[in-house]
Design an enzyme around this catalytic site. Structure first.
Site, PDB file in Angstrom:
ATOM      1  N   ASN A  62     -36.741 -38.949 -17.010  1.00 16.30           N
ATOM      2  CA  ASN A  62     -35.713 -39.753 -15.947  1.00 16.30           C
ATOM      3  C   ASN A  62     -36.070 -41.470 -16.260  1.00 16.30           C
ATOM      4  O   ASN A  62     -37.986 -41.414 -16.271  1.00 16.30           O
ATOM      5  CB  ASN A  62     -36.110 -39.760 -14.618  1.00 16.30           C
ATOM      6  N   GLU A  64     -36.077 -44.605 -13.740  1.00 15.87           N
ATOM      7  CA  GLU A  64     -35.457 -44.960 -12.503  1.00 15.87           C
ATOM      8  C   GLU A  64     -35.245 -46.559 -12.685  1.00 15.87           C
ATOM      9  O   GLU A  64     -34.901 -47.097 -14.281  1.00 15.87           O
ATOM     10  CB  GLU A  64     -36.312 -44.553 -11.230  1.00 15.87           C
ATOM     11  N   CYS A  73     -31.198 -39.655 -15.012  1.00 10.82           N
ATOM     12  CA  CYS A  73     -31.841 -38.132 -15.207  1.00 10.82           C
ATOM     13  C   CYS A  73     -32.136 -37.700 -16.494  1.00 10.82           C
ATOM     14  O   CYS A  73     -31.807 -38.496 -17.508  1.00 10.82           O
ATOM     15  CB  CYS A  73     -30.637 -36.744 -14.452  1.00 10.82           C
ATOM     16  N   GLU A  75     -32.080 -35.368 -17.813  1.00  6.52           N
ATOM     17  CA  GLU A  75     -31.554 -34.259 -19.052  1.00  6.52           C
ATOM     18  C   GLU A  75     -29.867 -35.390 -19.406  1.00  6.52           C
ATOM     19  O   GLU A  75     -30.134 -35.026 -21.068  1.00  6.52           O
ATOM     20  CB  GLU A  75     -30.456 -33.425 -18.165  1.00  6.52           C
ATOM     21  N   CYS A 112     -29.619 -31.323 -11.977  1.00  6.51           N
ATOM     22  CA  CYS A 112     -28.799 -31.378 -10.730  1.00  6.51           C
ATOM     23  C   CYS A 112     -27.169 -31.851 -10.981  1.00  6.51           C
ATOM     24  O   CYS A 112     -27.336 -31.010 -12.325  1.00  6.51           O
ATOM     25  CB  CYS A 112     -29.290 -32.738 -10.239  1.00  6.51           C
ATOM     26  N   CYS A 115     -25.830 -33.934 -13.991  1.00  8.55           N
ATOM     27  CA  CYS A 115     -26.606 -32.928 -15.143  1.00  8.55           C
ATOM     28  C   CYS A 115     -25.685 -31.943 -15.663  1.00  8.55           C
ATOM     29  O   CYS A 115     -25.308 -32.193 -17.022  1.00  8.55           O
ATOM     30  CB  CYS A 115     -28.232 -33.245 -15.556  1.00  8.55           C
TER      31      CYS A 115
HETATM   32  N1  THU Z   1     -33.993 -36.145 -11.583  1.00  8.98           N
HETATM   33  C1  THU Z   1     -33.706 -35.663 -12.670  1.00  8.98           C
HETATM   34  O1  THU Z   1     -34.356 -36.381 -14.192  1.00  8.98           O
HETATM   35  N2  THU Z   1     -33.173 -34.745 -13.073  1.00  8.98           N
HETATM   36  C2  THU Z   1     -32.565 -34.206 -12.132  1.00  8.98           C
HETATM   37  O2  THU Z   1     -31.632 -32.696 -12.646  1.00  8.98           O
HETATM   38  C3  THU Z   1     -32.659 -34.122 -10.926  1.00  8.98           C
HETATM   39  C4  THU Z   1     -33.225 -34.903 -10.348  1.00  8.98           C
HETATM   40  C5  THU Z   1     -34.543 -37.738 -11.306  1.00  8.98           C
HETATM   41  C6  THU Z   1     -34.441 -38.859 -10.902  1.00  8.98           C
HETATM   42  C7  THU Z   1     -34.842 -39.013  -9.767  1.00  8.98           C
HETATM   43  O3  THU Z   1     -35.658 -40.505 -10.733  1.00  8.98           O
HETATM   44  C8  THU Z   1     -35.958 -38.254  -9.853  1.00  8.98           C
HETATM   45  O4  THU Z   1     -35.447 -37.745 -10.313  1.00  8.98           O
HETATM   46  C9  THU Z   1     -35.567 -37.494  -7.781  1.00  8.98           C
HETATM   47  O5  THU Z   1     -34.279 -37.282  -8.005  1.00  8.98           O
END
Ligand code: THU
Length: 160
Positions: A62, A64, A73, A75, A112, A115
């Site tokens: 991930n 940010e 994310c 994925e 999520c 994704c």
């Molecule tokens: N996140 C992911 O990388 N994948 C997911 O399927 C759910 C959330 C990340 C996004 C953010 O950087 C952190 O997790 C908290 O939500």
């Protein structure tokens, strides 16, 4: 009116050592990807690893942004990386894991909703089902044979 049910089948493993060699390798690659997570805001690290039809493993984590809605994310980072560098290769499987700053994650971490939608599109794009392997930092591993089972009633190009 008729009532319908959708059922999802998945496998649960207690130990990574119970997985096939390649699935173990994928889980380890996803864990390794955690180190590249850029998550100064949530401090929640997510790692993903993709297996391609040519045997290559592509990692993603991930990423940010101070403008929170720009966060990517793991994925989707992994899928975009794989499909940009190896557009012709099919995506066979994806492993996902995560690490929290506040507690050990002992449950399989699931992609999520956004994704899931992207995983479904990717299956359609390559005409190939994608195995989804989920594990927290520790604990059981859940394997689902196709991303579509994670998102019943998903939206796709047939509606357009
Ligand atoms: N996140 C992911 O990388 N994948 C997911 O399927 C759910 C959330 C990340 C996004 C953010 O950087 C952190 O997790 C908290 O939500």
């Amino acid at each position: 009116m008729k009532k319908h049910n959708i059922s999802t089948s998945f496998q649960i493993f207690d130990q990574v050592s119970e997985l096939t060699d390649i699935d173990q390798k994928l889980v380890l690659a996803a864990k390794d990807a955690l180190k590249d997570s850029y998550s100064p805001y949530s401090k929640f690290k997510v790692g993903a690893a993709i297996l391609l039809s040519n045997g290559e493993i592509i990692k993603g984590s991930n990423q940010e942004n101070a403008a929170y809605t720009m966060c990517l994310c793991a994925e989707r980072v992994a899928i975009a990386a794989a499909d940009s560098v190896y557009p012709k290769e099919k995506i066979i499987a994806i492993a996902v894991t995560a690490k929290s700053p506040t507690k050990p994650i002992d449950k399989p971490i699931a992609p999520c909703g956004a994704c899931r939608q992207v995983l479904c599109e990717t299956e359609n794009k390559h005409n190939q089902s994608m195995k989804v392997i989920m594990q927290g930092e520790v604990g059981q591993i859940v394997i689902i044979e196709t991303a579509k089972d994670l998102l019943p009633f998903h939206f796709d190009a047939e509606f357009l």
